[in-house]
Design a protein around this motif. Structure first.
Motif, PDB file in Angstrom:
ATOM      1  N   ASN A 171       8.387   6.404  -4.245  1.00  0.00           N
ATOM      2  CA  ASN A 171       6.945   6.138  -4.286  1.00  0.00           C
ATOM      3  C   ASN A 171       6.280   6.729  -5.523  1.00  0.00           C
ATOM      4  N   GLU A 172       7.098   7.065  -6.536  1.00  0.00           N
ATOM      5  CA  GLU A 172       6.593   7.528  -7.821  1.00  0.00           C
ATOM      6  C   GLU A 172       6.933   6.492  -8.896  1.00  0.00           C
ATOM      7  N   THR A 213      12.065  -1.476   1.921  1.00  0.00           N
ATOM      8  CA  THR A 213      11.164  -0.545   2.616  1.00  0.00           C
ATOM      9  C   THR A 213       9.897  -1.248   3.077  1.00  0.00           C
ATOM     10  N   SER A 214       9.331  -2.062   2.204  1.00  0.00           N
ATOM     11  CA  SER A 214       8.091  -2.759   2.562  1.00  0.00           C
ATOM     12  C   SER A 214       8.323  -3.744   3.708  1.00  0.00           C
ATOM     13  N   ALA A 229       2.134  -1.067   0.401  1.00  0.00           N
ATOM     14  CA  ALA A 229       2.424  -1.157  -1.034  1.00  0.00           C
ATOM     15  C   ALA A 229       2.574   0.244  -1.616  1.00  0.00           C
ATOM     16  N   SER A 230       1.653   1.135  -1.280  1.00  0.00           N
ATOM     17  CA  SER A 230       1.683   2.506  -1.795  1.00  0.00           C
ATOM     18  C   SER A 230       2.926   3.249  -1.322  1.00  0.00           C
ATOM     19  N   ASP A 236      -0.333  -0.444  -7.548  1.00  0.00           N
ATOM     20  CA  ASP A 236      -1.148  -1.635  -7.808  1.00  0.00           C
ATOM     21  C   ASP A 236      -0.867  -2.668  -6.718  1.00  0.00           C
ATOM     22  N   TYR A 237      -1.828  -2.847  -5.817  1.00  0.00           N
ATOM     23  CA  TYR A 237      -1.652  -3.757  -4.672  1.00  0.00           C
ATOM     24  C   TYR A 237      -1.356  -5.184  -5.111  1.00  0.00           C
ATOM     25  N   SER A 238      -2.084  -5.682  -6.105  1.00  0.00           N
ATOM     26  CA  SER A 238      -1.880  -7.064  -6.543  1.00  0.00           C
ATOM     27  C   SER A 238      -0.503  -7.246  -7.190  1.00  0.00           C
TER      28      SER A 238
END
Length: 264
Positions: A171-172, A213-214, A229-230, A236-238
């Motif tokens: 997540n980095e 993961t998503s 998303a995060s 960046d969600y988009s």
């Protein structure tokens, strides 16, 4: 002060690079932009460009094609490639063309500013005749390097170490050079070795793990798409939805709805 051009077929990428760098601090006077090799050539013919910041994979002329044209046309322009494709063959060709550096997307802009600043200092040193500072910022991997790393690889499971690092930092923002520094490997060798073992580039593997993961979070939780998303490593969600759609053929929302109907 130097003049620079940013070339990328994605307008958002161009806008992001232009707006997120303190160009004056890096010694850049004017920043021009282009969305294709053809546009870039027109700008270069009209202005005295000193530095090229360019994506590699573009339709109707790649960044490598553009750099080859510059050299064949005897333009003295330094180049930094910016790309999301850290393939060894790209890097080898870039080395052959004397590209100064190779920056991976998503861009860490503080690091990117250091690259541009380093290039400007190198150019200034070149003007002053400082031969020690004129060398390319990064170099190709030699047969001797491969031989030496192969010895180490017998004692270390490089594939497992890379995968472990990716899981712990998913997540980095993951930069190939950071992975290489952490594991004490030449980045070019690390990418080559990992792909030989897995069939995937490191960046492709990162994308795969993040999407796996998503998908799990979409199927098993009621978290919002933005939260997922995060948690999957996309600030960046988009951009996340664009990558998800590109890799799966459907949007995250549609994927969640499809999985929900299958489990009912």
């Amino acid at each position: 002060m130097y003049d620079l051009i940013v070339v990328d077929d994605e307008p958002r990428s161009v806008e992001s690079i232009v707006s997120n760098v303190d160009w004056k601090m890096c010694g850049i006077r004017n920043v021009y932009t282009a969305l294709s090799m053809e546009e870039a050539i027109n700008v270069i013919k009209q202005h005295k460009i000193d530095i090229l910041i360019c994506d590699i994979e573009m339709p109707n002329g790649t960044g490598l094609n553009l750099l080859e044209w510059l050299q064949a046309s005897e333009y003295n322009i330094s180049c930094v490639f910016v790309t999301c494709h850290p393939e060894f063959e790209y890097m080898r060709k870039a080395i052959q063309l004397n590209c100064y550096d190779y920056v991976l997307k998503p861009i860490h802009y503080q690091e990117f500013e250091r690259v541009v600043d380093g290039l400007v200092r190198k150019m200034e040193a070149s003007v002053k005749g400082d031969k020690e500072a004129i060398s390319v910022n990064w170099g190709g991997i030699t047969d001797y390097d491969i031989h030496e790393y192969a010895k180490v690889e017998k004692e270390r499971d490089v594939e497992a170490e890379v995968k472990k690092y990716i899981r712990e930092h998913m997540n980095e923002t993951i930069n190939i050079c950071d992975v290489a520094d952490e594991l004490h490997f030449n980045p070019h060798y690390l990418m080559r070795s990992f792909k030989n073992k897995t069939g995937l580039s490191i960046m492709k593997y990162i994308t795969k793990i993040r999407l796996d993961t998503s998908k799990k979070l979409l199927a098993e939780t009621q978290l919002s798409i933005k939260e997922i998303a995060s948690l999957s490593g996309y600030s960046d969600y988009s951009y996340f939805t664009r990558v998800f759609r590109k890799e799966t053929g459907i949007s995250p929302t549609k994927y969640r709805n499809t999985v929900s109907r299958q489990t009912e």
